[in-house]
Write a protein that holds these residues in place. Structure first.
Motif, short mmCIF file in Angstrom:
data_model
loop_
_atom_site.label_atom_id
_atom_site.label_comp_id
_atom_site.label_asym_id
_atom_site.label_seq_id
_atom_site.Cartn_x
_atom_site.Cartn_y
_atom_site.Cartn_z
N VAL A 343 0.86 -1.19 0.00
CA VAL A 343 0.00 0.00 0.00
C VAL A 343 0.90 1.24 0.00
O VAL A 343 2.06 1.17 0.41
N PRO A 344 0.39 2.38 -0.46
CA PRO A 344 1.20 3.61 -0.48
C PRO A 344 1.62 4.03 0.93
O PRO A 344 0.88 3.83 1.90
N LEU A 345 2.80 4.62 1.03
CA LEU A 345 3.32 5.11 2.30
C LEU A 345 3.18 6.62 2.39
O LEU A 345 3.35 7.32 1.39
N SER A 346 2.90 7.10 3.59
CA SER A 346 2.82 8.55 3.82
C SER A 346 4.22 9.09 4.11
O SER A 346 5.18 8.34 4.28
N MET A 347 4.33 10.42 4.20
CA MET A 347 5.61 11.03 4.53
C MET A 347 6.08 10.60 5.92
O MET A 347 7.27 10.39 6.15
N HIS A 348 5.13 10.44 6.83
CA HIS A 348 5.47 9.98 8.17
C HIS A 348 6.06 8.57 8.13
O HIS A 348 7.02 8.26 8.85
#
Length: 375
Positions: A343-348
């Motif tokens: 799944v896509p990762l956030s900046m955090h």
């Protein structure tokens, strides 16, 4: 040549110290040396400093090489004539002249100087040492990466945690993340101190005990960080280590935190997000290790990865491919990420991944420091 002529030539080319130094000169004609007792011959050969032989018969040259080899020395022999062929063949490395040398001497030699220039031998040694170092970097990089992957699965299994990586993830790492950087390491430039290093023993394995220990340490950190990022995600969700180690008994032995279900923790996106995070940490560490492996012992600040453009490309392409898979849904190919369980990762999430991955460079630098001290 006569003894005096041989000594004068040796002094001109700095094989022997100048006459003004007052040092004793060890120069012998072949027959003069071999009339001495064998014990004295061996003691003279073992004495530090250069020694000159002149008017040596072909059999004398062979006896000298045999005596040197019996004392554990690596004997090199240069020659250009037919009478040099037996000694060229017997030497640890025979070096013949490419222009003035006879065909017999060239056939007997291991190396042929195409330009008859002795300085070419130095260039050849530098190239040989560089090739050996690159082979060592290639093999050790792959071994340490595999140790890290094995350690990650082993740590999770022993602790009873969910699998941080699937079989598809491991296949992806081995084919895409490991292969191109490892291949590019074969193009590393020579280390700045490659010609000041002591010659290695001829029977030394390419994977020494120190190298094995070194890559066990880095491999264990890779495994620890991969599992650590996976576990850290669940800890941030309010799940304790004890609960995570018995995750299969959720809703039976323990209950999840308020507002969270067992399905949301260990199925679907709840499982895919921490796996994506741990896979990204593993990919980042292996790519950072590849950048650090541009030199086996020199610091990355001394020999930077920019000196090997093939390595930069070999790191950039796998990282771009990893990003393409992770964010394939945004690129219009949602089925690709789904097939990998990502799944896509956030900046955090990326900040967390870098915090776990970046210390591998510190570990490598510390081990390189001790590696330089050992030489």
């Amino acid at each position: 040549d006569a003894r005096d002529t041989a000594v004068a030539i040796a002094r001109d080319v700095n094989i022997l110290p100048p006459s003004s130094s007052g040092q004793m000169v060890k120069a012998y004609e072949g027959r003069e040396f071999f009339v001495k007792p064998e014990k004295e011959q061996r003691e003279l050969l073992a004495t530090p400093g250069n020694m000159i032989f002149c008017r040596a018969e072909p059999s004398d040259k062979q006896r000298l090489i045999k005596m040197l080899q019996s004392q554990g020395e690596i004997a090199a022999m240069t020659g250009d004539g037919v009478n040099d062929a037996p000694a060229l063949q017997q030497a640890s490395i025979g070096i013949a002249m490419g222009i003035s040398g006879t065909e017999v001497s060239k056939e007997a030699a291991d190396m042929v100087l195409a330009d008859d220039n002795f300085s070419t031998i130095v260039a050849a040694i530098e190239e040989g040492r560089s090739i050996y170092n690159n082979m060592q970097a290639f093999i050790c990089f792959l071994i340490s990466c595999n140790i890290g992957e094995i350690a990650a699965i082993l740590f999770a299994a022993v602790c009873g945690f969910p699998e941080p990586l699937s079989a598809m993830h491991l296949l992806w790492v081995n084919l895409v993340t490991d292969g191109p950087p490892a291949t590019a390491l074969g193009f590393n430039p020579p280390s700045p101190d490659v010609m000041t290093q002591k010659p290695r023993p001829s029977d030394e394995p390419i994977m020494t005990n120190w190298m094995l220990f070194r890559y066990l340490v880095t491999g264990l950190y890779v495994g620890f960080a991969t599992v650590g990022s996976f576990v850290g995600h669940y800890l941030s969700q309010g799940v304790t280590l004890h609960q995570l180690s018995s995750w299969g008994k959720c809703n039976q032995v323990w209950n999840p935190p308020d507002g969270v279900t067992c399905e949301s923790l260990f199925q679907g996106v709840g499982r895919e997000l921490p796996q994506t995070l741990s896979l990204t940490v593993l990919v980042l560490m292996e790519l950072l290790k590849a950048l650090s492996a541009v030199s086996v012992n020199s610091s990355i600040f001394t020999v930077g990865p920019n000196q090997n453009p093939f390595l930069m490309l070999g790191v950039a392409v796998p990282f771009a491919l990893h990003l393409a898979v992770v964010y394939s849904a945004e690129l219009g190919f949602p089925g690709l990420a789904k097939s990998f369980g990502l799944v896509p990762l956030s900046m955090h999430d990326w900040e967390i991944a870098l915090k776990w991955a970046a210390p591998i460079l510190i570990v490598e630098e510390i081990l390189k420091f001790f590696g330089r001290r050992k030489r």
